[in-house]
Design an enzyme around this catalytic site. Sequence first.
Site, PDB file in Angstrom:
ATOM      1  N   CYS A 158      -5.916  37.834 -43.946  1.00 31.96           N
ATOM      2  CA  CYS A 158      -5.601  36.437 -44.294  1.00 31.96           C
ATOM      3  C   CYS A 158      -6.415  35.865 -45.455  1.00 31.96           C
ATOM      4  O   CYS A 158      -6.183  36.217 -46.600  1.00 31.96           O
ATOM      5  CB  CYS A 158      -5.731  35.562 -43.047  1.00 31.96           C
ATOM      6  SG  CYS A 158      -4.885  33.957 -43.241  1.00 31.96           S
ATOM      7  N   LYS A 199     -12.264  40.612 -40.099  1.00 32.55           N
ATOM      8  CA  LYS A 199     -12.009  39.689 -41.220  1.00 32.55           C
ATOM      9  C   LYS A 199     -13.298  39.309 -41.948  1.00 32.55           C
ATOM     10  O   LYS A 199     -14.221  38.771 -41.333  1.00 32.55           O
ATOM     11  CB  LYS A 199     -11.328  38.450 -40.647  1.00 32.55           C
ATOM     12  CG  LYS A 199     -10.884  37.395 -41.630  1.00 32.55           C
ATOM     13  CD  LYS A 199     -10.003  36.369 -40.885  1.00 32.55           C
ATOM     14  CE  LYS A 199      -9.542  35.235 -41.760  1.00 32.55           C
ATOM     15  NZ  LYS A 199      -8.557  34.378 -41.042  1.00 32.55           N
ATOM     16  N   GLU A 205      -1.285  38.379 -38.603  1.00 31.19           N
ATOM     17  CA  GLU A 205      -2.603  38.004 -38.075  1.00 31.19           C
ATOM     18  C   GLU A 205      -2.472  37.380 -36.671  1.00 31.19           C
ATOM     19  O   GLU A 205      -1.596  36.538 -36.452  1.00 31.19           O
ATOM     20  CB  GLU A 205      -3.248  36.997 -39.021  1.00 31.19           C
ATOM     21  CG  GLU A 205      -4.680  36.625 -38.635  1.00 31.19           C
ATOM     22  CD  GLU A 205      -5.273  35.551 -39.548  1.00 31.19           C
ATOM     23  OE1 GLU A 205      -4.488  34.786 -40.140  1.00 31.19           O
ATOM     24  OE2 GLU A 205      -6.511  35.493 -39.662  1.00 31.19           O
TER      25      GLU A 205
END
Lengths: 354, 354
Positions: free
Chosen positions: A196, A159, A83
């Site tokens: 994540c 994300k 990330e």
Amino acid sequence: MTLGEAARRSAADNGFDLQAFAFSAAPEQLRPPRIVRIGLVQHSIVLPTTAPYVQQAQAIRSKVGQIIDAAGAAGVKVLCLQEAWHMPFAFCTREKQWCEFSECAETGPSVAFCRELARKWGMVIISPILERDAAHGDTIWNTAVVISHTGHVIGKHRKNHIPRVGDFNESTYYMEGSTGHPVFETAYGKVAINICYGRHHPMNWQGFGLNGAELVFNPSATVGGLSEPLWGVEARNAAIANSYFVGAINRVGTETFPNEFTSGDGKPAHKSFGHFYGSSYVAAPDGSRTPSLARHMDGLMVADVDLNLCRQAKDKWGFQMTARYDMYASDLQRYCTPDFQPQIVRDPAAQSPS
Amino acid sequence: MTLGEAARRSAADNGFDLQAFAFSAAPEQLRPPRIVRIGLVQHSIVLPTTAPYVQQAQAIRSKVGQIIDAAGAAGVKVLCLQEAWHMPFAFCTREKQWCEFSECAETGPSVAFCRELARKWGMVIISPILERDAAHGDTIWNTAVVISHTGHVIGKHRKNHIPRVGDFNESTYYMEGSTGHPVFETAYGKVAINICYGRHHPMNWQGFGLNGAELVFNPSATVGGLSEPLWGVEARNAAIANSYFVGAINRVGTETFPNEFTSGDGKPAHKSFGHFYGSSYVAAPDGSRTPSLARHMDGLMVADVDLNLCRQAKDKWGFQMTARYDMYASDLQRYCTPDFQPQIVRDPAAQSPS
């Protein structure tokens, strides 16, 4: 499996942990095996966070380029970086100058760098970056760019779930992603990215599964004191529940920032928020997994995965067939109404335990 | 933590594995700790499956009664038995005579037995049985009955997801449950039951979480060759993702049936389908867990859990706040339409890898 001398030499010379494993599937009569060599890269930053930003970014690219070259030489065909791999993970600071590191997903220096390497090695590269969306008011996103084996941008994913936990003040910088759960049909299989904090959300993993993913990467940046007890569990459970492979990637090292900040934990102000513990690994739909990459070193994990195992797991276990999605669709709809009443059965004697 | 001499002596005399652990939570200013002592029971059958059914059932009750008495003496306040604890797990056979073991959830011999012990010890008991639903055409269900600490039936839950995998031919016997995701508000906390194969379905775990569960039991019956690589992962992930405690229970031992059956795996007909591997354990919302009970022995796991840890985990991690349920409600609705098109982004060059 053979990685070749070049990759081993690079690992020794450049000081990264190189590991390789193979997952097999049963032979089928009507499909040939679909063995894909995948790669996960974990790395620390290179220069102090006080160095000029352009130099910091160049130094990271230079180091990561060596690892990607090793992966290419080892025959990796789908590779994912960690990330926000091109910058320090500065979101603990709440300082906005770090937004300077953000880039256009389609034309920024990171994508140019990855496109060249993708073309060079005939390799799909997933490049998770801090995105600057100039077309929409200079908005910042946390984005993964998917680059084809021919070096063009197939698309991007933003994300879906943004943390507000510990030092991960990411909601200060960007909002929940707007791209749904896209699956990218590459030359080497159907790939998706759960970035994540999305790994804590089983429905996020499921969203990629419902769209047909066979291989989901989880590029992360997370520290030992916060998430390490969860790290070996979540990606592995996702691989099992959704009958696909997962590549879980965490950055590595300790990053120190110029100005002190607090962590909402009663402790004095400080300039570092703990150790990114690496430990990247691959998990398979049958519950098996690789060991982890090192906890304190850059690393390249190479895994041969036979994507046929995904459908074989579905046929064997039947999780998709037995999932009762329609029931959950209406349950969730009901849950989202303001007057939702939980389904609770009360023991009339519950207020007076003997 | 103190279990007392009676429980230890019973474990030694009756030959079951007794283990005990404690989970703590941070002290709060506005709520006292809510420490509940819970118990998980795993056990083998007693008589051969050729013995008269009434004797088989009596022998099991007699043995399980000793373990429940030990739990009561040790101060357990919420106890759960394994799936279909009152009978051999005969669903591998596809023979319908085993339906004779089914019982009325409200008035059958198992519930009478558990009600008496619940009253004796002031203990909530969850009794997972094969249910005969006489009011609805003598239908069979896989059901967990929840009995209060005062010995009355609070309610029941029916297994939501039914396996068709390996020797688990349960869809031959009963259908998907009709009771939703009830949470039972007992004198000792909000309790739910995810029966066996439902542990593979993250949305099933989530359903109990959305209704407010703090403690979810997973009474199971599963064998080593099939599910053991998954066993340590799924219940633990559920505890993390839903911020509640999970008690995962598996039966133990090898059961041999009178008539041979095949397993759809190309192997010769046989009379046993493998070892139920026990290994019951408790998992907490912070990622911690107990070790497992024995793999080859009856067992009683006692754990002190401070239920305050559930809300503390929610406040810390924010999974519920960041879950975007509304997005998933519409995604699932769309997925359930016959003309659903997966969100796939195709690489135009994907058909011609270099």
